[in-house]
Design a protein around this motif. Sequence first.
Motif, PDB file in Angstrom:
ATOM      1  N   ALA A  11      48.328  40.405  31.148  1.00 17.86           N
ATOM      2  CA  ALA A  11      47.866  39.670  32.619  1.00 17.86           C
ATOM      3  C   ALA A  11      46.492  39.863  32.758  1.00 17.86           C
ATOM      4  CB  ALA A  11      48.724  40.371  33.665  1.00 17.86           C
ATOM      5  N   VAL A  12      45.840  40.354  32.537  1.00 18.05           N
ATOM      6  CA  VAL A  12      44.162  40.585  32.626  1.00 18.05           C
ATOM      7  C   VAL A  12      43.607  39.782  31.541  1.00 18.05           C
ATOM      8  CG1 VAL A  12      42.146  42.021  32.382  1.00 18.05           C
ATOM      9  CG2 VAL A  12      44.120  42.849  33.393  1.00 18.05           C
ATOM     10  N   LEU A  13      44.248  39.706  30.544  1.00 18.91           N
ATOM     11  CA  LEU A  13      43.573  38.538  29.455  1.00 18.91           C
ATOM     12  C   LEU A  13      44.077  37.195  30.016  1.00 18.91           C
ATOM     13  CD1 LEU A  13      42.309  37.824  26.643  1.00 18.91           C
ATOM     14  CD2 LEU A  13      44.572  38.180  25.706  1.00 18.91           C
ATOM     15  N   LEU A  14      45.008  36.828  30.368  1.00 16.22           N
ATOM     16  CA  LEU A  14      45.272  35.724  30.761  1.00 16.22           C
ATOM     17  C   LEU A  14      44.558  35.477  32.048  1.00 16.22           C
ATOM     18  CD1 LEU A  14      47.152  33.199  30.501  1.00 16.22           C
ATOM     19  CD2 LEU A  14      48.856  34.544  32.049  1.00 16.22           C
ATOM     20  N   ALA A  15      44.494  36.204  32.934  1.00 15.37           N
ATOM     21  CA  ALA A  15      43.597  35.858  34.025  1.00 15.37           C
ATOM     22  C   ALA A  15      42.073  35.531  33.583  1.00 15.37           C
ATOM     23  CB  ALA A  15      43.595  36.883  35.220  1.00 15.37           C
ATOM     24  N   CYS A  16      41.572  36.415  32.866  1.00 13.12           N
ATOM     25  CA  CYS A  16      40.173  36.157  32.378  1.00 13.12           C
ATOM     26  C   CYS A  16      40.058  34.765  31.559  1.00 13.12           C
ATOM     27  CB  CYS A  16      39.756  37.383  31.397  1.00 13.12           C
ATOM     28  SG  CYS A  16      39.434  38.820  32.112  1.00 13.12           S
ATOM     29  N   LEU A  17      41.106  34.385  30.934  1.00  9.68           N
ATOM     30  CA  LEU A  17      41.190  33.017  30.100  1.00  9.68           C
ATOM     31  C   LEU A  17      41.036  32.082  31.480  1.00  9.68           C
ATOM     32  CD1 LEU A  17      43.573  33.666  27.140  1.00  9.68           C
ATOM     33  CD2 LEU A  17      40.973  33.561  27.334  1.00  9.68           C
ATOM     34  N   VAL A  18      41.744  32.168  32.197  1.00 10.53           N
ATOM     35  CA  VAL A  18      42.075  31.020  33.362  1.00 10.53           C
ATOM     36  C   VAL A  18      40.846  30.985  34.025  1.00 10.53           C
ATOM     37  CG1 VAL A  18      43.043  30.459  35.303  1.00 10.53           C
ATOM     38  CG2 VAL A  18      44.670  31.174  33.472  1.00 10.53           C
ATOM     39  N   ALA A  19      40.113  31.976  34.176  1.00 12.46           N
ATOM     40  CA  ALA A  19      38.891  32.028  35.022  1.00 12.46           C
ATOM     41  C   ALA A  19      37.928  31.547  34.300  1.00 12.46           C
ATOM     42  CB  ALA A  19      38.543  33.409  35.318  1.00 12.46           C
ATOM     43  N   VAL A  20      37.583  31.517  33.034  1.00 17.95           N
ATOM     44  CA  VAL A  20      36.512  30.890  31.979  1.00 17.95           C
ATOM     45  C   VAL A  20      36.963  29.441  32.169  1.00 17.95           C
ATOM     46  CG1 VAL A  20      35.800  30.928  29.686  1.00 17.95           C
ATOM     47  CG2 VAL A  20      36.207  33.078  30.879  1.00 17.95           C
ATOM     48  N   ALA A  21      38.197  29.139  32.044  1.00 15.07           N
ATOM     49  CA  ALA A  21      38.578  27.672  31.821  1.00 15.07           C
ATOM     50  C   ALA A  21      38.453  27.100  33.103  1.00 15.07           C
ATOM     51  CB  ALA A  21      40.002  27.370  31.200  1.00 15.07           C
ATOM     52  N   TRP A  22      38.771  27.665  34.346  1.00 10.88           N
ATOM     53  CA  TRP A  22      38.596  27.060  35.654  1.00 10.88           C
ATOM     54  C   TRP A  22      37.746  25.803  35.838  1.00 10.88           C
ATOM     55  CZ3 TRP A  22      42.590  27.165  39.074  1.00 10.88           C
ATOM     56  CH2 TRP A  22      42.166  26.741  40.382  1.00 10.88           C
ATOM     57  N   PRO A  23      36.417  26.158  35.744  1.00 12.25           N
ATOM     58  CA  PRO A  23      35.409  25.032  36.051  1.00 12.25           C
ATOM     59  C   PRO A  23      35.568  23.876  35.206  1.00 12.25           C
ATOM     60  CG  PRO A  23      34.318  27.245  36.131  1.00 12.25           C
ATOM     61  CD  PRO A  23      35.760  27.324  35.283  1.00 12.25           C
ATOM     62  N   SER A  37      34.634  26.721  42.796  1.00  8.93           N
ATOM     63  CA  SER A  37      35.022  26.365  41.447  1.00  8.93           C
ATOM     64  C   SER A  37      33.969  26.055  40.685  1.00  8.93           C
ATOM     65  CB  SER A  37      35.915  25.269  41.702  1.00  8.93           C
ATOM     66  OG  SER A  37      37.194  25.552  42.541  1.00  8.93           O
ATOM     67  N   ARG A  38      32.914  25.312  41.102  1.00  5.82           N
ATOM     68  CA  ARG A  38      31.806  24.713  40.219  1.00  5.82           C
ATOM     69  C   ARG A  38      30.827  25.491  40.153  1.00  5.82           C
ATOM     70  NH1 ARG A  38      27.827  21.094  40.218  1.00  5.82           N
ATOM     71  NH2 ARG A  38      27.732  20.241  42.164  1.00  5.82           N
ATOM     72  N   LYS A  39      30.418  26.632  40.860  1.00  4.53           N
ATOM     73  CA  LYS A  39      29.296  27.479  40.924  1.00  4.53           C
ATOM     74  C   LYS A  39      29.753  28.988  40.672  1.00  4.53           C
ATOM     75  CE  LYS A  39      26.107  24.197  43.274  1.00  4.53           C
ATOM     76  NZ  LYS A  39      25.582  23.983  41.983  1.00  4.53           N
ATOM     77  N   ILE A  40      30.232  29.548  41.680  1.00  5.34           N
ATOM     78  CA  ILE A  40      30.411  30.987  41.651  1.00  5.34           C
ATOM     79  C   ILE A  40      31.421  31.424  40.590  1.00  5.34           C
ATOM     80  CG2 ILE A  40      31.376  32.901  42.915  1.00  5.34           C
ATOM     81  CD1 ILE A  40      30.743  31.627  45.812  1.00  5.34           C
ATOM     82  N   VAL A  41      32.377  30.772  40.223  1.00  2.00           N
ATOM     83  CA  VAL A  41      33.204  31.129  39.040  1.00  2.00           C
ATOM     84  C   VAL A  41      32.505  30.942  37.638  1.00  2.00           C
ATOM     85  CG1 VAL A  41      35.386  30.509  37.734  1.00  2.00           C
ATOM     86  CG2 VAL A  41      35.507  30.492  40.455  1.00  2.00           C
ATOM     87  N   ARG A  42      31.918  29.920  37.774  1.00  2.00           N
ATOM     88  CA  ARG A  42      31.084  29.647  36.519  1.00  2.00           C
ATOM     89  C   ARG A  42      29.926  30.803  36.442  1.00  2.00           C
ATOM     90  NH1 ARG A  42      28.665  24.010  35.760  1.00  2.00           N
ATOM     91  NH2 ARG A  42      30.818  23.279  36.012  1.00  2.00           N
ATOM     92  N   TRP A  43      29.193  31.094  37.578  1.00  2.00           N
ATOM     93  CA  TRP A  43      28.035  32.300  37.464  1.00  2.00           C
ATOM     94  C   TRP A  43      28.727  33.498  36.913  1.00  2.00           C
ATOM     95  CZ3 TRP A  43      26.091  30.762  43.119  1.00  2.00           C
ATOM     96  CH2 TRP A  43      25.498  29.942  43.068  1.00  2.00           C
ATOM     97  N   PHE A  44      29.780  33.850  36.997  1.00  2.00           N
ATOM     98  CA  PHE A  44      30.460  35.392  36.690  1.00  2.00           C
ATOM     99  C   PHE A  44      31.383  34.974  35.363  1.00  2.00           C
ATOM    100  CE2 PHE A  44      29.264  35.797  40.953  1.00  2.00           C
ATOM    101  CZ  PHE A  44      28.562  37.301  41.009  1.00  2.00           C
TER     102      PHE A  44
END
Length: 376
Positions: A9-21, A288-295
Amino acid sequence: MATNLILGAVLLACLVAVAWPFLFYPLILRMLPTRPEQPAAGPTPSASLLFCAYNEAAAMPEKLANLAMLKARYPSLEILAFDDGSSDETAALIEAKGDLVTLLRGPGRSGKAHGMKQLAARATGEVLIFTDANVLLDEDAIGRLLARYADPQVGGVLGSLHYVGEGESATASVGSLYWRIEERLKDEESRTGNVQGADGSIFSIRRALYPDFPDSVLDDLTVSMAVVFAGRRLVKAKDAIARERLVTARKDEYRRKVRIAARSWHTHRYLSPQLRKMRALDRFKYTSRKIVRWFGGIFILVGAVAAGTLAMRISPMLYMAGGLAVVAVVWLGLRSRGGPFAALVDVLIAYAATLQGVLRAMTGRTVTTWNPAKSR
């Protein structure tokens, strides 16, 4: 089994976060309704074109020729430049064109934000157009920016940046791809309401909306977001085109991204009280476009640890094979000048540089001055 599920679940959440923007956020934007502009009859506003320069002597002849072309096309255009204590012939080259450009000289290195504030205070145009010293504008760019101000609700207009030299290195190719995605995101943000901030290549605002701000912040983001904070629209004219040569060396691009990320996070903290007051849709876009990408770098690190731990629990051989594959890809990418491995390494480097810049800003360090990339 439960631990494996948690790691998955952690791995999936990280993949989604990286792909989100780059994947999920654009898909959501496309589902949102169009917010049309409402042009009204009236004269085209007057304009002032502003740029800051530091040690840009190599780029200045072409820049000045481009400004002369724009002035011939728009005779009423006011052009002002700020020299931030250049140690080369930048100021002399601009000063020699005193009939074209009004030059302001800084007392030394004071930074772009300081210089732009000086220029904005001197400008007389109803609309302020901001650009960079190494950026060239297409001949119709000024008119296409100003045309969007026919809607009285429009307070700021961005143009489109097209990069030149994308095939010269893997770093340039990745940078070009990233920027094409960024431009498409801005197009969709504009269609649905407000773009969430501008870069310095080409954007404009009504002079009456120009804010006051400290020299330490990123002026492009601060000035453009002032339009949104004022309840006006920040839109994009994708047919108003600026052109800039890409940075081709990894070292130059890394330093540039660290500097920009540090100033961006510092600026975010400065703007936080106003950001919290934005409409829910604008807050969603900004996050979505800034904060998620910064991290994104943190999401990659956490995801890598989760993937490695999960592989070890499933099979030590799988863990070793995965580790060797990662090492091989990175080694090939670092040694290659092009291709998918080099591109992947450049993406990882970009995330690392951004995270380093954000963490640096969190410790109270930021950057006020800049140096042109030598590999442009």
